[in-house]
Design an enzyme around this catalytic site. Sequence first.
Site, PDB file in Angstrom:
ATOM      1  N   CYS A 225      71.248   0.933 -30.015  1.00  0.00           N
ATOM      2  CA  CYS A 225      70.258  -0.160 -30.757  1.00  0.00           C
ATOM      3  C   CYS A 225      71.265   0.009 -31.841  1.00  0.00           C
ATOM      4  O   CYS A 225      71.650   0.265 -33.218  1.00  0.00           O
ATOM      5  CB  CYS A 225      68.716   0.244 -31.290  1.00  0.00           C
ATOM      6  SG  CYS A 225      67.835  -0.871 -31.860  1.00  0.00           S
TER       7      CYS A 225
ATOM      8  N   CYS B  35      68.893   0.297 -35.374  1.00  0.00           N
ATOM      9  CA  CYS B  35      68.319   1.780 -35.542  1.00  0.00           C
ATOM     10  C   CYS B  35      69.236   2.953 -35.224  1.00  0.00           C
ATOM     11  O   CYS B  35      69.073   4.007 -35.519  1.00  0.00           O
ATOM     12  CB  CYS B  35      66.745   1.617 -35.790  1.00  0.00           C
ATOM     13  SG  CYS B  35      66.826   2.387 -33.779  1.00  0.00           S
TER      14      CYS B  35
ATOM     15  N   CYS C 170      63.558  -1.690 -28.279  1.00  0.00           N
ATOM     16  CA  CYS C 170      63.599  -0.527 -28.701  1.00  0.00           C
ATOM     17  C   CYS C 170      62.753   0.361 -29.136  1.00  0.00           C
ATOM     18  O   CYS C 170      62.056  -0.313 -29.206  1.00  0.00           O
ATOM     19  CB  CYS C 170      65.111  -0.417 -29.993  1.00  0.00           C
ATOM     20  SG  CYS C 170      64.627   1.165 -30.640  1.00  0.00           S
TER      21      CYS C 170
ATOM     22  N   CYS D 145      62.031   1.325 -33.043  1.00  0.00           N
ATOM     23  CA  CYS D 145      62.634   0.089 -33.837  1.00  0.00           C
ATOM     24  C   CYS D 145      61.701  -1.190 -33.344  1.00  0.00           C
ATOM     25  O   CYS D 145      61.319  -1.979 -34.115  1.00  0.00           O
ATOM     26  CB  CYS D 145      64.110  -0.402 -34.619  1.00  0.00           C
ATOM     27  SG  CYS D 145      64.247  -1.100 -33.972  1.00  0.00           S
TER      28      CYS D 145
ATOM     29  N   CYS E  83      70.334  -6.437 -19.183  1.00  0.00           N
ATOM     30  CA  CYS E  83      70.373  -7.868 -19.519  1.00  0.00           C
ATOM     31  C   CYS E  83      70.356  -7.549 -20.510  1.00  0.00           C
ATOM     32  O   CYS E  83      69.432  -8.351 -21.435  1.00  0.00           O
ATOM     33  CB  CYS E  83      70.319  -9.141 -18.801  1.00  0.00           C
ATOM     34  SG  CYS E  83      71.221 -10.572 -19.418  1.00  0.00           S
TER      35      CYS E  83
END
Length: 138
Positions: free
Chosen positions: A54, A57, A103, A106, A126
């Site tokens: 991510c 984070c 995510c 976060c 995607c």
Amino acid sequence: MKVKKIMADKIQKPESEWQTCLTPEEYRILREKGTEAAFTGEYYHYKENGTYVCAACGNELFSSKTKYESGSGWPSFYEAIAEGKINYIEDNSLGMKRIEILCAKCDSHLGHVFNDGPKPTGKRYCVNSVSLDFNKKE
Ligand code: FE
């Protein structure tokens, strides 16, 4: 697919803080559920071995082993790196029925998951390149 929401070790920050630690484009996509223009992202054709995390984070999201050429214009993966790393929520915006992927750590927007992916899962995650960073395998 089954819609589920998993509580991970959460990172929660006020939006004002995200705004200062992300670039305007990252903020637009990760925190405001934006989409990068197709075929423009830095990881669309990327083929290095490692782990996609991510961009907000650092949570590990996808292994390069599950990345494939979908032709969609966005980085595509057929599987998440592990259970609990990604949350799935129904997205009925723009007159479409889609599953948004976030995510789990976060709550940043990653993209969507579709059921037209390759074997073995049949899934197509995607993902916006902007939502990702890459950790190269040494
Ligand atoms: Fe995150």
